[in-house]
Motif scaffolding. Structure first.
Motif, PDB file in Angstrom:
ATOM      1  N   LEU A 186       0.807  -1.212   0.000  1.00 10.35           N
ATOM      2  CA  LEU A 186       0.000   0.000   0.000  1.00 10.35           C
ATOM      3  C   LEU A 186       0.848   1.273   0.000  1.00 10.35           C
ATOM      4  N   GLY A 187       0.169   2.403  -0.112  1.00 15.38           N
ATOM      5  CA  GLY A 187       0.849   3.683  -0.077  1.00 15.38           C
ATOM      6  C   GLY A 187       1.369   4.102  -1.431  1.00 15.38           C
ATOM      7  N   ILE A 188       2.408   4.942  -1.421  1.00 13.59           N
ATOM      8  CA  ILE A 188       2.965   5.470  -2.655  1.00 13.59           C
ATOM      9  C   ILE A 188       4.422   5.074  -2.775  1.00 13.59           C
ATOM     10  N   SER A 189       4.917   5.052  -3.998  1.00 14.95           N
ATOM     11  CA  SER A 189       6.305   4.655  -4.246  1.00 14.95           C
ATOM     12  C   SER A 189       7.228   5.862  -4.153  1.00 14.95           C
ATOM     13  N   ILE A 197       1.052  -5.104   2.975  1.00 15.49           N
ATOM     14  CA  ILE A 197       2.025  -4.229   3.628  1.00 15.49           C
ATOM     15  C   ILE A 197       1.403  -2.843   3.751  1.00 15.49           C
ATOM     16  N   SER A 198       1.288  -2.351   4.981  1.00 17.98           N
ATOM     17  CA  SER A 198       0.707  -1.035   5.255  1.00 17.98           C
ATOM     18  C   SER A 198       1.792  -0.089   5.756  1.00 17.98           C
ATOM     19  N   PHE A 199       1.529   1.233   5.593  1.00 12.50           N
ATOM     20  CA  PHE A 199       2.527   2.212   6.003  1.00 12.50           C
ATOM     21  C   PHE A 199       1.997   3.263   6.968  1.00 12.50           C
ATOM     22  N   HIS A 200       0.721   3.226   7.292  1.00 14.43           N
ATOM     23  CA  HIS A 200       0.224   4.118   8.337  1.00 14.43           C
ATOM     24  C   HIS A 200      -0.950   3.455   9.035  1.00 14.43           C
ATOM     25  N   SER A 201      -1.308   3.995  10.187  1.00 23.39           N
ATOM     26  CA  SER A 201      -2.252   3.337  11.078  1.00 23.39           C
ATOM     27  C   SER A 201      -3.632   3.166  10.466  1.00 23.39           C
ATOM     28  N   LEU A 202      -4.080   4.100   9.617  1.00 20.29           N
ATOM     29  CA  LEU A 202      -5.411   3.987   9.028  1.00 20.29           C
ATOM     30  C   LEU A 202      -5.497   2.743   8.142  1.00 20.29           C
ATOM     31  N   GLU A 203      -4.471   2.533   7.306  1.00 22.04           N
ATOM     32  CA  GLU A 203      -4.442   1.340   6.452  1.00 22.04           C
ATOM     33  C   GLU A 203      -4.356   0.082   7.292  1.00 22.04           C
ATOM     34  N   ARG A 247       2.520 -11.386  11.566  1.00 23.08           N
ATOM     35  CA  ARG A 247       2.675  -9.929  11.453  1.00 23.08           C
ATOM     36  C   ARG A 247       4.162  -9.658  11.456  1.00 23.08           C
ATOM     37  N   VAL A 248       4.656  -8.935  10.456  1.00 18.66           N
ATOM     38  CA  VAL A 248       6.095  -8.757  10.275  1.00 18.66           C
ATOM     39  C   VAL A 248       6.431  -7.280  10.179  1.00 18.66           C
ATOM     40  N   ARG A 249       7.495  -6.863  10.850  1.00 18.49           N
ATOM     41  CA  ARG A 249       8.030  -5.509  10.733  1.00 18.49           C
ATOM     42  C   ARG A 249       9.405  -5.567  10.069  1.00 18.49           C
ATOM     43  N   PRO A 250       9.826  -4.500   9.407  1.00 23.39           N
ATOM     44  CA  PRO A 250      11.165  -4.485   8.807  1.00 23.39           C
ATOM     45  C   PRO A 250      12.247  -4.628   9.874  1.00 23.39           C
ATOM     46  N   SER A 251      13.353  -5.223   9.494  1.00 25.19           N
ATOM     47  CA  SER A 251      14.476  -5.371  10.410  1.00 25.19           C
ATOM     48  C   SER A 251      15.157  -4.030  10.642  1.00 25.19           C
ATOM     49  N   ARG A 309      10.420   2.377   7.895  1.00 23.72           N
ATOM     50  CA  ARG A 309      10.281   2.306   9.348  1.00 23.72           C
ATOM     51  C   ARG A 309       8.857   2.100   9.831  1.00 23.72           C
ATOM     52  N   SER A 310       7.865   2.573   9.086  1.00 27.63           N
ATOM     53  CA  SER A 310       6.473   2.460   9.545  1.00 27.63           C
ATOM     54  C   SER A 310       5.750   1.247   8.959  1.00 27.63           C
TER      55      SER A 310
END
Length: 320
Positions: free
Chosen positions: A109-112, A247-253, A288-292, A303-304
């Motif tokens: 999700l989000g923008i490139s 893959i989401s990048f902010h809390s709303l998504e 649920r996975v976060r970046p290293s 980071r988000s």
């Protein structure tokens, strides 16, 4: 010379591993993934290219993207790999694929980065550009066009609901007052300057315009509505055992994705009919996975990110 914008794909290997349900690449002679997969948000093709390298020769990969620049990049793969196809559509059009035809659906999700870094797209307050923000600049209204007629209350609701901005009211009022004075907003720099004047305090290290730019981008592209439609469509196109990776990048998504998976991962009983069979589960949450730390250090835009993985269950068929 035309500027080339680069993009570093977030959670690249983790997403493809999760989609294929195996963490290692196999030699061509042992590749068995011969089904149909979907990259619902092609972007600049990082996930698609890695996925194709790990799929069997008889597999298929369908990608979606609204951005004409992304579609042009995808056409390079079309010319060299018959397994791949691209649709110039938003990922809500997943529902046009045949029912239970896919073994995996990936949504990034989000923008490139190219969209953010190119001032002509109007997504960023870091450089002067037209106040556009459309994922597909060939369709719909730009942010500047919308702001030419939007009322204070509507603008404030968008900033508050999609940007979680506590100064939504003063920002909206300032936008309309400027328009009424004969100076409507036309560029990203003008919007950023106006917001900076209306926002009295901000978290350390965050530009005052961050939340407003996010809100306008989400609104003008109907991102959350499209995400909800795409998630619902994924239930229909996924085969039993098929995997949904988002893959989401902010809390709303992420909230929408989390609640969607949770809602379909539990049986629902109708209190009005206590002896009736419950609505069966349709998904099973996997991880649920976060970046290293290493990925975030190399690419701060990661980071988000939060990746959620679910598997399409066979409960409906068992009940039948």
């Amino acid at each position: 010379m035309e500027q080339t914008w680069t993009h570093t794909t977030v959670l690249l290997n983790e997403a493809v591993d999760a989609l294929l349900n195996r963490p290692v690449e196999l030699p061509d002679s042992l590749k068995t993934e011969d089904g149909h997969y979907v990259d619902a948000t092609f972007g600049r093709g990082g996930h698609s290219r890695l996925l194709l390298s790990r799929l069997a020769p008889q597999a298929r990969l369908t990608a979606f993207d609204k951005d004409p620049q992304a579609v042009a990049e995808a056409q390079k793969i079309v010319q060299s790999d018959a397994r791949f196809s691209i649709r110039h559509q938003g990922f809500a059009h997943l529902n046009e694929l045949p029912t239970q035809s896919c073994q995996g659906v990936l949504m990034d999700l989000g923008i490139s980065s190219p969209q953010i870094d190119d001032p002509a797209r109007g997504f960023s307050f870091r450089a002067e550009g037209p106040l556009d923000m459309r994922m597909d600049p060939t369709r719909g209204r730009s942010v500047a066009e919308w702001l030419m007629s939007a009322e204070v209350r509507e603008i404030a609701e968008v900033i508050r609901d999609y940007g979680e901005e506590r100064f939504a009211g003063p920002i909206a009022k300032a936008i309309v007052e400027r328009r009424q004075a004969g100076r409507p907003l036309a560029t990203t720099a003008e919007l950023a300057q106006l917001v900076a004047g209306a926002v009295k305090t901000r978290e350390p290290g965050q530009n005052p315009a961050t939340r407003t730019f996010q809100a306008f981008r989400i609104f003008i592209n109907a991102e959350l509505e499209e995400l909800q439609a795409a998630l619902e469509a994924s239930l229909d196109v996924l085969q039993t055992g098929g995997r949904l990776v988002v893959i989401s990048f902010h809390s709303l998504e992420d909230r929408i994705v989390k609640q969607f998976i949770a809602r379909h991962a539990r049986e629902v009983y109708d209190r009005r009919a206590p002896f009736a069979a419950p609505t069966p589960t349709r998904l099973r949450a996997v991880e649920r996975v976060r970046p290293s730390e290493a990925e975030v250090a190399a690419n701060p835009r990661a980071r988000s990110a939060i990746m959620r993985v679910a598997v399409r269950t066979d409960a409906e068929r068992e009940e039948a």
